[in-house]
Design an enzyme around this catalytic site. Structure first.
Site, PDB file in Angstrom:
ATOM      1  CG  HIS A   1      22.561 -59.000 -41.648  1.00 54.76           C
ATOM      2  ND1 HIS A   1      23.270 -59.273 -40.509  1.00 54.76           N
ATOM      3  CD2 HIS A   1      22.502 -60.167 -42.348  1.00 54.76           C
ATOM      4  CE1 HIS A   1      23.641 -60.546 -40.518  1.00 54.76           C
ATOM      5  NE2 HIS A   1      23.183 -61.107 -41.626  1.00 54.76           N
TER       6      HIS A   1
ATOM      7  CE1 TYR B   1      25.374 -58.277 -43.602  1.00 56.00           C
ATOM      8  CE2 TYR B   1      26.346 -56.391 -44.703  1.00 56.00           C
ATOM      9  CZ  TYR B   1      25.921 -57.004 -43.554  1.00 56.00           C
ATOM     10  OH  TYR B   1      26.023 -56.366 -42.345  1.00 56.00           O
TER      11      TYR B   1
ATOM     12  CG  HIS C   1      22.781 -60.084 -37.273  1.00 58.97           C
ATOM     13  ND1 HIS C   1      23.637 -59.025 -37.222  1.00 58.97           N
ATOM     14  CD2 HIS C   1      23.507 -61.162 -36.869  1.00 58.97           C
ATOM     15  CE1 HIS C   1      24.832 -59.445 -36.811  1.00 58.97           C
ATOM     16  NE2 HIS C   1      24.772 -60.729 -36.583  1.00 58.97           N
TER      17      HIS C   1
ATOM     18  CE  LYS D   1      26.298 -57.655 -33.960  1.00 64.84           C
ATOM     19  NZ  LYS D   1      27.127 -56.646 -34.532  1.00 64.84           N
TER      20      LYS D   1
ATOM     21  CB  CYS E   1      21.188 -56.007 -36.737  1.00 69.01           C
ATOM     22  SG  CYS E   1      21.427 -56.434 -38.456  1.00 69.01           S
TER      23      CYS E   1
END
Length: 144
Positions: free
Chosen positions: A20, A50, A126, A132, A134
């Site tokens: 991420h 995380y 991610h 996304k 990410c």
């Protein structure tokens, strides 16, 4: 990788390592404590989502215990390790690969050590599981 003592183990079965970004602008010095505060105070999490945070200077900070499922990727938390690098947005708040050389080096070392500890685990971004950008770079080109 700074903070080199990285003996990794988990009581959970790990099959995924998910990378991420913090979605913060390039150069903003964010630490795991900041992300923990955002996750706990703003999102209602029990802890930082995380397991690792890679700071802009390459320091790797521990987040959530590896024995606890993360809170970083819906549907994957129970079997994954969440790794977040600080950055991911340019100064105009657009998705961009903002990793510093120190972050690149530390991420490579961290992912390598995680793969040693959990050889069955595959590395994903991610964005492989969510709509996304990410982590704002191609994880598969880096670690496949």
């Amino acid at each position: 990788m700074k903070n080199g003592n990285c003996g990794f183990s988990s009581t959970r079965k790990i099959s995924e390592i998910i990378v991420h970004c913090s979605a913060t602008p390039e150069g903003r010095d964010v630490k795991a404590a900041d992300i923990r505060r955002w996750h706990v105070n703003d999102r209602g999490f029990a802890d930082i989502g995380y397991h690792f945070v890679v700071d802009i200077d390459g320091t790797v900070e521990r987040g959530r215990s590896l024995d606890k499922a993360g809170a970083h990727c819906v549907g994957h938390n129970s079997r994954s390790i969440g790794v977040c690098y600080v950055g991911g947005l340019n100064r105009n708040f657009k998705a961009a690969d903002t990793r510093t050389e120190a972050q690149r080096k530390s991420l490579n070392e961290l992912i390598g050590k995680l793969k040693q500890a959990f050889p069955e685990a595959k590395v994903y971004g991610h964005r492989d599981f969510a709509r996304k950008d990410c982590p704002c770079f191609d994880v598969h080109a880096q670690w496949d």
